[in-house]
Design a protein around this motif. Structure first.
Motif, short mmCIF file in Angstrom:
data_model
loop_
_atom_site.label_atom_id
_atom_site.label_comp_id
_atom_site.label_asym_id
_atom_site.label_seq_id
_atom_site.Cartn_x
_atom_site.Cartn_y
_atom_site.Cartn_z
N ALA A 92 1.91 -15.69 94.04
CA ALA A 92 3.17 -15.41 94.75
C ALA A 92 4.08 -16.61 94.74
O ALA A 92 5.30 -16.49 94.64
N ALA A 93 3.53 -17.80 94.83
CA ALA A 93 4.37 -19.01 94.86
C ALA A 93 5.13 -19.17 93.57
O ALA A 93 6.28 -19.59 93.56
N THR A 94 4.51 -18.86 92.46
CA THR A 94 5.18 -18.99 91.17
C THR A 94 6.22 -17.90 90.99
O THR A 94 7.28 -18.13 90.41
N ALA A 95 5.91 -16.70 91.47
CA ALA A 95 6.81 -15.56 91.27
C ALA A 95 8.09 -15.68 92.07
O ALA A 95 8.98 -14.86 91.94
N ALA A 96 8.20 -16.69 92.92
CA ALA A 96 9.42 -16.84 93.71
C ALA A 96 10.63 -17.11 92.84
O ALA A 96 11.75 -16.83 93.23
N GLY A 97 10.43 -17.66 91.65
CA GLY A 97 11.53 -17.88 90.72
C GLY A 97 12.23 -19.21 90.87
O GLY A 97 13.26 -19.42 90.25
N HIS A 98 11.72 -20.11 91.68
CA HIS A 98 12.38 -21.39 91.91
C HIS A 98 12.06 -22.36 90.78
O HIS A 98 10.97 -22.36 90.22
N LEU A 99 13.03 -23.20 90.49
CA LEU A 99 12.84 -24.21 89.45
C LEU A 99 11.90 -25.32 89.89
O LEU A 99 11.02 -25.74 89.14
N PHE A 100 12.08 -25.80 91.11
CA PHE A 100 11.37 -26.99 91.57
C PHE A 100 10.37 -26.63 92.66
O PHE A 100 10.56 -25.67 93.41
N ASP A 101 9.33 -27.45 92.74
CA ASP A 101 8.40 -27.33 93.86
C ASP A 101 8.85 -28.26 94.98
O ASP A 101 10.01 -28.71 95.00
N ASP A 102 7.96 -28.56 95.90
CA ASP A 102 8.34 -29.37 97.05
C ASP A 102 8.52 -30.85 96.72
O ASP A 102 9.11 -31.60 97.49
N ARG A 103 7.98 -31.29 95.57
CA ARG A 103 8.12 -32.69 95.21
C ARG A 103 9.51 -32.96 94.64
O ARG A 103 10.01 -32.18 93.83
N ARG A 105 11.61 -35.22 92.29
CA ARG A 105 11.48 -36.20 91.22
C ARG A 105 12.79 -36.31 90.48
O ARG A 105 13.60 -35.36 90.46
N SER A 106 13.02 -37.44 89.86
CA SER A 106 14.26 -37.68 89.13
C SER A 106 14.22 -36.98 87.78
O SER A 106 13.16 -36.54 87.30
N ARG A 111 11.62 -35.80 82.48
CA ARG A 111 11.64 -36.02 81.03
C ARG A 111 10.33 -36.69 80.57
O ARG A 111 9.77 -36.31 79.53
N ALA A 112 9.90 -37.70 81.32
CA ALA A 112 8.66 -38.39 80.95
C ALA A 112 7.47 -37.43 81.00
O ALA A 112 6.61 -37.45 80.10
N ALA A 113 7.44 -36.59 82.02
CA ALA A 113 6.35 -35.62 82.12
C ALA A 113 6.41 -34.62 80.96
O ALA A 113 5.38 -34.25 80.38
N MET A 131 13.26 -28.20 81.27
CA MET A 131 14.32 -27.44 81.95
C MET A 131 14.60 -28.05 83.31
O MET A 131 15.76 -28.14 83.75
N ARG A 132 13.57 -28.49 83.99
CA ARG A 132 13.78 -29.15 85.28
C ARG A 132 14.55 -30.46 85.10
O ARG A 132 15.37 -30.81 85.95
N ALA A 133 14.26 -31.16 84.01
CA ALA A 133 14.99 -32.39 83.73
C ALA A 133 16.47 -32.10 83.51
O ALA A 133 17.35 -32.85 83.98
N VAL A 134 16.77 -31.01 82.80
CA VAL A 134 18.17 -30.63 82.55
C VAL A 134 18.90 -30.40 83.87
O VAL A 134 19.99 -30.93 84.10
N VAL A 135 18.29 -29.62 84.74
CA VAL A 135 18.96 -29.27 86.00
C VAL A 135 19.05 -30.48 86.92
O VAL A 135 20.09 -30.74 87.55
N ARG A 136 17.97 -31.27 86.99
CA ARG A 136 18.01 -32.46 87.85
C ARG A 136 19.06 -33.46 87.37
O ARG A 136 19.75 -34.09 88.19
N SER A 137 19.20 -33.58 86.05
CA SER A 137 20.22 -34.48 85.51
C SER A 137 21.61 -34.03 85.91
O SER A 137 22.47 -34.85 86.26
N LEU A 138 21.85 -32.72 85.88
CA LEU A 138 23.16 -32.20 86.29
C LEU A 138 23.40 -32.44 87.77
O LEU A 138 24.53 -32.69 88.20
N GLU A 139 22.34 -32.37 88.58
CA GLU A 139 22.48 -32.68 90.01
C GLU A 139 22.79 -34.16 90.21
O GLU A 139 23.64 -34.51 91.04
N GLU A 140 22.11 -35.01 89.44
CA GLU A 140 22.35 -36.45 89.58
C GLU A 140 23.76 -36.83 89.14
O GLU A 140 24.33 -37.80 89.65
N ARG A 141 24.33 -36.06 88.23
CA ARG A 141 25.71 -36.31 87.79
C ARG A 141 26.72 -35.60 88.68
O ARG A 141 27.92 -35.60 88.40
N THR A 142 26.25 -34.98 89.75
CA THR A 142 27.06 -34.23 90.72
C THR A 142 27.78 -33.03 90.10
O THR A 142 28.79 -32.55 90.63
#
Length: 214
Positions: A92-103, A105-106, A111-113, A131-142
């Protein structure tokens, strides 16, 4: 009476004795050389049981056998449609459709992972991390506001406003993430390379801060 020949009375065998003799005769190996083996006999009994169930079910179904077949086909079609639409059942936790978990990370961490996972040919996880790196990068660039619970599709749609030249690639990346994460589609090196190329291209693209021209 002396001229008459005496007759020997016929020998009679009792019913039980005759049955035992016949059973003994039929148990001889030459009568069973072509008998089916144990597995074949078990399968024959199994299919007889299935046939009996089918016969009883067809008698209880409107339309008889044809009606039962129609119901079975309909059930199979519904199951196939649900499987195709929803993919393999997951937690059920995976099926929620969210990109990120509770951690938290930059983009560099993701990207390193992703690169480490790709080096081990763990393509599903590598695609997810990229894909998480792509979205997090866009967040870091505001270019995206950090928002818990954001899905890949939502991130792609929102990012396309300020990066319209990459709108199609962002949608494709989100679809790839969803297919791999929730649709049980296996990822491969090509899919990961496409996401990595998009990530690198986005980092070099100047955003359209005022949004696309109507």
């Amino acid at each position: 009476m002396g001229g008459l020949l005496s007759e020997t009375p016929p020998v009679t065998t009792g019913r039980e004795a005759a049955r035992e003799a016949a059973r003994h005769e039929l148990s001889r190996p030459e009568y069973h050389r072509n008998d089916p083996g144990l597995f074949r006999r078990a399968m024959d009994r199994f299919w007889d049981w299935i046939g009996s169930l089918f016969e009883h079910a067809s008698g209880a179904t409107p339309g008889g056998t044809a009606g039962l077949v129609a119901v079975a086909v309909l059930v199979l079609l519904v199951v196939a449609a649900l499987w195709w639409r929803l993919g393999t059942p997951r937690r059920a936790a995976t099926a929620a459709g969210h990109l990120f978990d509770d951690r938290v990370r930059s983009a560099a961490d993701h990207r390193a992972a992703a690169e480490a996972l790709a080096a081990d040919s763990r393509w599903n996880e590598a695609v997810q991390e990229r894909m998480r790196a792509v979205v997090r990068s866009l967040e870091e660039r505001t270019l995206l506001d950090p928002r818990p619970g954001r899905t890949a599709d939502e991130a792609a749609a929102e990012a396309a406003v300020s990066l319209p030249s990459h709108a199609a690639d962002l949608r494709a990346a989100a679809r790839t993430f969803d297919d791999v994460t929730y649709g049980a589609r296996p990822a491969d090196a090509t899919m990961y390379a496409t996401l990595r190329t998009l990530d690198q291209a986005l980092s070099r693209t100047k955003p359209l801060l005022t949004g696309p021209t109507p």
